[in-house]
Every structure is written in C-alpha cells, then in structure tokens.
Enzyme design. Structure first.
Site, PDB file in Angstrom:
ATOM      1  N   ASN A   1      -3.838   1.502   8.786  1.00 46.86           N
ATOM      2  CA  ASN A   1      -3.268   0.782   9.824  1.00 46.86           C
ATOM      3  C   ASN A   1      -1.832   0.332   9.498  1.00 46.86           C
ATOM      4  OD1 ASN A   1      -3.226  -0.491  12.485  1.00 46.86           O
ATOM      5  ND2 ASN A   1      -2.856  -2.403  11.109  1.00 46.86           N
TER       6      ASN A   1
ATOM      7  N   LYS B   1       4.861   9.071  12.005  1.00 48.77           N
ATOM      8  CA  LYS B   1       3.578   9.235  12.772  1.00 48.77           C
ATOM      9  C   LYS B   1       3.008  10.567  12.950  1.00 48.77           C
ATOM     10  CE  LYS B   1       2.611   4.767  13.267  1.00 48.77           C
ATOM     11  NZ  LYS B   1       1.606   4.071  12.700  1.00 48.77           N
TER      12      LYS B   1
ATOM     13  N   TYR C   1      10.365   6.552  12.884  1.00 50.89           N
ATOM     14  CA  TYR C   1       8.965   6.223  13.328  1.00 50.89           C
ATOM     15  C   TYR C   1       8.293   7.384  13.804  1.00 50.89           C
ATOM     16  CZ  TYR C   1       5.116   3.444  15.609  1.00 50.89           C
ATOM     17  OH  TYR C   1       4.020   2.986  15.973  1.00 50.89           O
TER      18      TYR C   1
ATOM     19  N   VAL D   1       0.818  -1.222  -0.063  1.00 53.28           N
ATOM     20  CA  VAL D   1       0.157   0.134   0.130  1.00 53.28           C
ATOM     21  C   VAL D   1       0.814   1.292  -0.020  1.00 53.28           C
ATOM     22  CG1 VAL D   1      -2.025  -1.127   1.066  1.00 53.28           C
ATOM     23  CG2 VAL D   1      -0.316  -0.351   2.479  1.00 53.28           C
TER      24      VAL D   1
END
Length: 248
Positions: free
Chosen positions: A90, A159, A155, A64
């Site tokens: 997700n 986010k 990370y 994705v």
C-alpha cells in the site's frame, strides 16, 4: 471473514487507506504488522487503536523501496509474528506537476515509493509463501493507473506498472496456491487527496455515478475479500473500488 492464525503486513499503514486495512485485518483476527517509513506517531496511533479493540499487532519501520530494507522487514515480521501469509503493498506518495516542469527526483521518488516497493516487498515475501504453499498479495493501485491523469504522469506510470506487475506475478506463482491481485481505489479522502480544492472535489463527485467519494474502509473491505481463504480462485485481477468512476 476470519483470519485467525494468519499474519498480515500492510506497508504504509500509519494513515489513510493503509491504516484502515490494518485495522480491518486485526478486527478479523489476523496478527498485523503495521509499517511506516516516517510517520511514527501515526503508526503508534493505529497500533493503539488495534490493541484497544483486542487485536494483535507490532510496529515496523523501513524504507520499503530499498530491497535490503524490505528483506530485513520481512525477516523481522516472520521472526516476531511467526510467518508472513498476507502482504498488502500500500505504500505510496505523489509529486504532482505537468511533465514539462517535473523534476527527475520527483519522477524517481514516486516510481521508487509506489512501484519499486511492490517489487522489493513481494520478492522478499515470496520465499516463505512458496515454502508454506499459501499466500495472498494484494497491491494497491489506482483508477489513475487505468485512465491516466494530467499532472500525474509519474503517479499514473507507477500505478499502471503495479497492474502489469500484479498480472505477471499472478501467473508465476498461481501453482503454489499464492494469489496476487490489485485494488484500484477511486477518490478517497486521505492525505494524498487533501490537496484538491473545492471545485476539484465537486467535479470528482459529479463524475462518480454513486455521487460521492469513497471511504478508506470501503477499500479495506475489498482488500480483505481478495485476501480471504475463499478467494483462492481469484488471481491476476484488478478490482476497482471507485463508485463507478471507471467502467470498462
């Protein structure tokens, strides 16, 4: 909550939080597209559990983070399940290390998997939602995107980017009866947190006011709340599901 007549796609739903979201949506009578990139066995187990409980689902494989594969995935879901009303972004991964030792490929992998996938999937799903004048997009971010974390620059950046993306897209599509929100889990026992040692786990629990880690199901329930019909006046928000770990 009743999601009868709605089709939901959950990226990265072969395990962990994504699997819990997929199962809860199916329990609430949505048709669920279970997505995986490499964990086919996990996706099959999730689908089997959904079907054993009387739910309806189909399994799809795609990278994705690729706009082409994301568009193809959305098209498949629409053709086979009839529409795409709810998108849960997700899919995620980690490659933790201090910045001075972080390889460029580890930076790119985390940014592409966690953030570029949200762009690619949301863009692909929006056309159908705009046409039907109804849609729900819920993006899974993290408390680390709010606070930062040593050893997780890639990370945390991904986010935090999701949070900015969520607020921006929410403004773009609000007039079309499409809401865009984010859920920021705290520390949840999943494959991504399995690398933590006992001392780290104790420290996390100690810093969490409720005195424990959360569960994937608790995150899933927050996602369903934001995806529900009655949540139509909530958009551009970040809901922390973290036991009080981050209070601002």
């Amino acid at each position: 909550m009743d999601f009868s007549g709605k089709v939901a796609l959950v990226t990265g739903s072969s395990s962990g939080i994504g699997a819990a979201i997929a199962k809860e949506l199916a329990t609430a009578k949505a048709k669920v597209a279970v997505h995986y990139r490499g964990n086919a066995d996990g996706a099959n187990l999730v689908a089997e559990e959904i079907r054993q409980q009387g739910g309806t689902c189909s399994i799809y494989q795609a990278d994705v983070s690729s706009p082409e594969e994301a568009a193809s995935l959305v098209k498949q879901v629409q053709q086979e399940l009839g529409s795409l009303d709810i998108l849960i972004n997700n899919a995620g991964t980690t490659r933790d290390t201090l910045l001075m030792t972080m390889k460029e490929e580890d930076w790119d992998l985390v940014i592409n998997t966690n953030l570029k996938s949200v762009y690619a999937m949301s863009r692909a799903a929006l056309r159908g939602m705009i046409k039907s004048r109804w849609g729900r997009i819920v993006n899974i971010t993290s408390v680390v995107g709010l606070t930062g974390q040593a050893g997780q620059a890639n990370y945390a950046a991904s986010k935090a980017g999701i949070i900015g993306f969520t607020k921006s897209l929410a403004r773009e599509v609000a007039s079309r009866n499409i809401t865009v929100n984010a859920v920021a889990p705290g520390f949840i026992p999943t494959a991504l947190t399995a690398v933590l040692n006992e001392e780290q786990n104790k420290a996390i629990v100690s810093d969490t006011p409720v005195g424990r880690m959360g569960t994937p199901e608790e995150v899933a329930w927050a996602v369903l709340f934001l995806a529900a019909e009655r949540s139509s006046f909530i958009t551009g928000q970040v809901l922390s599901v973290d036991g009080g770990l981050v209070m601002a």
